[in-house]
Enzyme design. Structure first.
Site, PDB file in Angstrom:
ATOM      1  N   ARG A   1       0.927  -1.222  -0.113  1.00 23.82           N
ATOM      2  CA  ARG A   1       0.022   0.248   0.186  1.00 23.82           C
ATOM      3  C   ARG A   1       0.953   1.216   0.062  1.00 23.82           C
ATOM      4  O   ARG A   1       1.930   1.194   0.746  1.00 23.82           O
ATOM      5  CB  ARG A   1      -0.661   0.105   1.137  1.00 23.82           C
ATOM      6  CG  ARG A   1      -2.044  -0.812   1.080  1.00 23.82           C
ATOM      7  CD  ARG A   1      -3.203  -0.281   0.065  1.00 23.82           C
ATOM      8  NE  ARG A   1      -4.379  -1.172   0.082  1.00 23.82           N
ATOM      9  CZ  ARG A   1      -4.242  -2.126  -0.676  1.00 23.82           C
ATOM     10  NH1 ARG A   1      -3.660  -2.607  -1.477  1.00 23.82           N
ATOM     11  NH2 ARG A   1      -5.630  -3.001  -0.744  1.00 23.82           N
TER      12      ARG A   1
ATOM     13  N   GLU B   1      -4.140   7.702  -5.183  1.00 25.47           N
ATOM     14  CA  GLU B   1      -4.346   6.932  -6.463  1.00 25.47           C
ATOM     15  C   GLU B   1      -5.646   7.523  -6.746  1.00 25.47           C
ATOM     16  O   GLU B   1      -6.580   7.739  -6.102  1.00 25.47           O
ATOM     17  CB  GLU B   1      -4.506   5.652  -6.007  1.00 25.47           C
ATOM     18  CG  GLU B   1      -3.112   4.896  -5.739  1.00 25.47           C
ATOM     19  CD  GLU B   1      -2.966   3.461  -5.577  1.00 25.47           C
ATOM     20  OE1 GLU B   1      -4.155   2.796  -5.556  1.00 25.47           O
ATOM     21  OE2 GLU B   1      -2.270   2.871  -4.837  1.00 25.47           O
TER      22      GLU B   1
ATOM     23  N   HIS C   1      -1.455   0.594 -10.117  1.00 23.83           N
ATOM     24  CA  HIS C   1      -2.102  -0.599  -9.118  1.00 23.83           C
ATOM     25  C   HIS C   1      -2.932  -1.580  -9.928  1.00 23.83           C
ATOM     26  O   HIS C   1      -4.138  -1.803  -9.720  1.00 23.83           O
ATOM     27  CB  HIS C   1      -3.044   0.407  -8.165  1.00 23.83           C
ATOM     28  CG  HIS C   1      -3.330  -0.558  -6.873  1.00 23.83           C
ATOM     29  ND1 HIS C   1      -3.854   0.229  -5.725  1.00 23.83           N
ATOM     30  CD2 HIS C   1      -3.684  -1.746  -6.510  1.00 23.83           C
ATOM     31  CE1 HIS C   1      -4.155  -0.721  -4.879  1.00 23.83           C
ATOM     32  NE2 HIS C   1      -3.867  -1.907  -5.320  1.00 23.83           N
TER      33      HIS C   1
HETATM   34  N1  LIG Z   1      -0.694  -3.989  -5.508  1.00 19.81           N
HETATM   35  C1  LIG Z   1      -1.841  -4.785  -5.399  1.00 19.81           C
HETATM   36  O1  LIG Z   1      -2.690  -4.593  -6.235  1.00 19.81           O
HETATM   37  C2  LIG Z   1      -2.182  -5.458  -4.210  1.00 19.81           C
HETATM   38  C3  LIG Z   1      -2.912  -6.871  -4.148  1.00 19.81           C
HETATM   39  C4  LIG Z   1      -3.178  -7.606  -3.173  1.00 19.81           C
HETATM   40  C5  LIG Z   1      -2.884  -6.971  -1.823  1.00 19.81           C
HETATM   41  N2  LIG Z   1      -1.948  -5.796  -1.663  1.00 19.81           N
HETATM   42  C6  LIG Z   1      -1.693  -5.219  -0.524  1.00 19.81           C
HETATM   43  O2  LIG Z   1      -0.622  -6.411   0.285  1.00 19.81           O
HETATM   44  C7  LIG Z   1      -1.231  -6.665   1.526  1.00 19.81           C
HETATM   45  C8  LIG Z   1      -0.604  -7.913   2.020  1.00 19.81           C
HETATM   46  O3  LIG Z   1      -1.239  -8.990   1.433  1.00 19.81           O
HETATM   47  P1  LIG Z   1      -0.897 -10.309   2.024  1.00 19.81           P
HETATM   48  O4  LIG Z   1      -2.374 -11.168   1.518  1.00 19.81           O
HETATM   49  O5  LIG Z   1       0.138 -11.067   1.636  1.00 19.81           O
HETATM   50  O6  LIG Z   1      -1.427 -10.059   3.790  1.00 19.81           O
HETATM   51  P2  LIG Z   1      -0.727 -11.137   4.767  1.00 19.81           P
HETATM   52  O7  LIG Z   1      -1.869 -10.630   5.919  1.00 19.81           O
HETATM   53  O8  LIG Z   1      -1.020 -12.558   4.655  1.00 19.81           O
HETATM   54  O9  LIG Z   1       0.291 -10.416   5.387  1.00 19.81           O
HETATM   55  C9  LIG Z   1       0.808  -9.117   5.776  1.00 19.81           C
HETATM   56  C10 LIG Z   1       2.224  -9.393   6.362  1.00 19.81           C
HETATM   57  O10 LIG Z   1       2.838  -8.133   6.810  1.00 19.81           O
HETATM   58  C11 LIG Z   1       3.341  -8.198   8.191  1.00 19.81           C
HETATM   59  N3  LIG Z   1       2.889  -7.120   8.896  1.00 19.81           N
HETATM   60  C12 LIG Z   1       1.668  -6.340   9.265  1.00 19.81           C
HETATM   61  N4  LIG Z   1       1.912  -5.437  10.038  1.00 19.81           N
HETATM   62  C13 LIG Z   1       3.264  -5.153  10.164  1.00 19.81           C
HETATM   63  C14 LIG Z   1       4.140  -4.281  10.902  1.00 19.81           C
HETATM   64  N5  LIG Z   1       3.762  -3.308  11.408  1.00 19.81           N
HETATM   65  N6  LIG Z   1       5.389  -4.718  10.852  1.00 19.81           N
HETATM   66  C15 LIG Z   1       5.945  -5.789   9.962  1.00 19.81           C
HETATM   67  N7  LIG Z   1       5.252  -6.357   9.398  1.00 19.81           N
HETATM   68  C16 LIG Z   1       4.057  -6.382   9.370  1.00 19.81           C
HETATM   69  C17 LIG Z   1       2.484  -9.335   8.639  1.00 19.81           C
HETATM   70  O11 LIG Z   1       3.344 -10.093   9.799  1.00 19.81           O
HETATM   71  C18 LIG Z   1       2.356 -10.514   7.365  1.00 19.81           C
HETATM   72  O12 LIG Z   1       3.682 -11.139   7.358  1.00 19.81           O
HETATM   73  C19 LIG Z   1      -2.623  -6.292   1.381  1.00 19.81           C
HETATM   74  O13 LIG Z   1      -2.821  -5.862   2.805  1.00 19.81           O
HETATM   75  C20 LIG Z   1      -2.999  -5.306   0.457  1.00 19.81           C
HETATM   76  O14 LIG Z   1      -2.860  -4.040   1.133  1.00 19.81           O
HETATM   77  C21 LIG Z   1      -1.662  -4.977  -2.934  1.00 19.81           C
END
Ligand SMILES: NC(=O)c1ccc[n+]([C@@H]2O[C@H](COP(=O)([O-])OP(=O)(O)OC[C@H]3O[C@@H](n4cnc5c(N)ncnc54)[C@H](O)[C@@H]3O)[C@@H](O)[C@H]2O)c1
Length: 330
Positions: free
Chosen positions: A246, A275, A294
């Site tokens: 994000r 965005e 995105h």
């Molecule tokens: N670019 C895109 O189109 C796109 C698509 C899908 C998801 N995303 C983003 O990617 C994010 C991650 O997706 P996911 O399915 O892997 O999520 P997930 O919940 O499986 O993994 C999140 C990871 O972030 C870590 N984390 C969270 N808060 C933290 C902090 N304060 N410090 C350190 N590590 C921290 C968690 O421990 C975990 O390892 C989503 O929440 C979304 O915002 C972007």
């Protein structure tokens, strides 16, 4: 078909594929209204007053909006990230929030890897050189890239998508992977193929050692602005930074400063604090930035799979069943 009393009012606030819309319409009373389109805003606001279920994405569902939806029981987001939703207000009202984990992991990891390759090998810049007729002699060192294979990858966030990126890096490109997450992952249980290949590493150590740093973090109170000047300052000289999580997890001024005055080699960005990216953002035309609009999950197959899972979540919730993918607040 449901009896008239079982038919619930459903508000679709971002277009669904026709087959998924039909699944909803077969059992519920559906209003489709996209609040981003001024001409549909009044219909959206009117439908909120009676909606028991909502399905959509990319629109802020804040406390004010929730206050106009007194009947709301479930929101099904066609996304995995849930930063658009006022989580405390949903919890206080007992409104169920569903999302779409799992079905997009591989596609988003592909996008992130494409950005990583494009940034390291300067693909967009060099493709433009050909396109614009500037390929008039063999290219020299000034246009050379930076190897990806064998380099050390530092992952900020090691969830579902982070692990899919790590598999590509470790198994496909022979890259040692270091990761920083809220807690270490039990690789034997969750990703046995990464055992001995991905290491939970303190942030400072990761930044000092990684050649390529990829942020794959959700946006939350704990991650907003987390990637700041101190993080860029601690990266290895010549490092490449990729953000697929994000935009607001990054302080964009600090990123620009690191590109212009620090030692950051390049940045590949799929997400931005605002965005679509504002026309006056220096990131839009920065020579060291590869920017995408995105598109992490934006393939036909994956967007359809997300819509299908979100529709199933909503149908299950409205039928009083436990949906497959409820977002659990940590
Ligand atoms: N670019 C895109 O189109 C796109 C698509 C899908 C998801 N995303 C983003 O990617 C994010 C991650 O997706 P996911 O399915 O892997 O999520 P997930 O919940 O499986 O993994 C999140 C990871 O972030 C870590 N984390 C969270 N808060 C933290 C902090 N304060 N410090 C350190 N590590 C921290 C968690 O421990 C975990 O390892 C989503 O929440 C979304 O915002 C972007």
């Amino acid at each position: 078909m449901n009896s008239p009393t079982d038919r619930k009012k459903v508000l679709v606030f971002r277009e669904l594929p026709p087959d998924q819309l039909a699944r909803l319409q077969a059992v519920h009373e559906v209003t489709v209204a996209n609040p981003r389109l001024p001409e549909q805003l009044p219909a959206f606001q009117a439908a909120l007053a009676t909606a028991e279920g909502m399905i959509g994405s990319s629109y802020p569902v804040n406390e004010a909006l929730l206050a106009s939806a007194p009947q709301l029981k479930v929101i099904s987001s066609v996304s995995v990230g849930v930063d658009n939703y006022a989580l405390p207000a949903l919890a206080a009202r007992g409104i169920l929030l569903c999302h779409t984990p799992g079905v997009l992991d591989e596609t988003v990891a592909d996008t992130v890897f494409a950005l990583l390759m494009a940034s390291s090998r300067r693909l967009v810049e060099l493709s433009n050189l050909v396109r614009e007729g500037r390929w008039t002699r063999n290219i020299g060192e000034d246009l050379f890239g930076f190897d990806v294979h064998g380099k050390t990858l530092g992952l900020l966030g090691f969830g579902r998508i982070g692990q899919a990126i790590a598999r590509r890096a470790a198994l496909g490109f022979g890259m040692p992977v270091l990761y920083h997450a809220r807690r270490p992952v039990d690789l034997a249980l969750q990703a046995p193929e990464l055992q001995g290949r991905a290491l939970h590493t303190p942030m400072a150590d990761l930044l000092a050692r990684a050649d390529i740093v990829v942020a794959m973090l959700p946006l939350s109170d704990s991650t907003r602005g987390m990637i700041d000047a101190s993080v860029f300052g601690a990266m290895k000289p010549g490092a490449i930074f990729i953000n697929g999580g994000r935009g607001a997890t990054v302080q964009e001024d600090a990123l620009l400063h690191a590109l212009d005055h620090g030692t950051l080699r390049a940045a590949g960005l799929d997400v931005f604090a605002t965005e679509p990216l504002p026309m006056d953002s220096p990131l839009r035309t920065h020579p060291k930035v590869t920017a995408l609009p995105h598109i992490g999950s934006a393939t036909f197959e994956t967007r359809h799979a997300m819509a299908e899972l979100a529709t199933s979540n909503l149908l299950q919730a409205l039928a009083g069943e436990r949906p497959a993918a409820v977002f659990e607040q940590a």
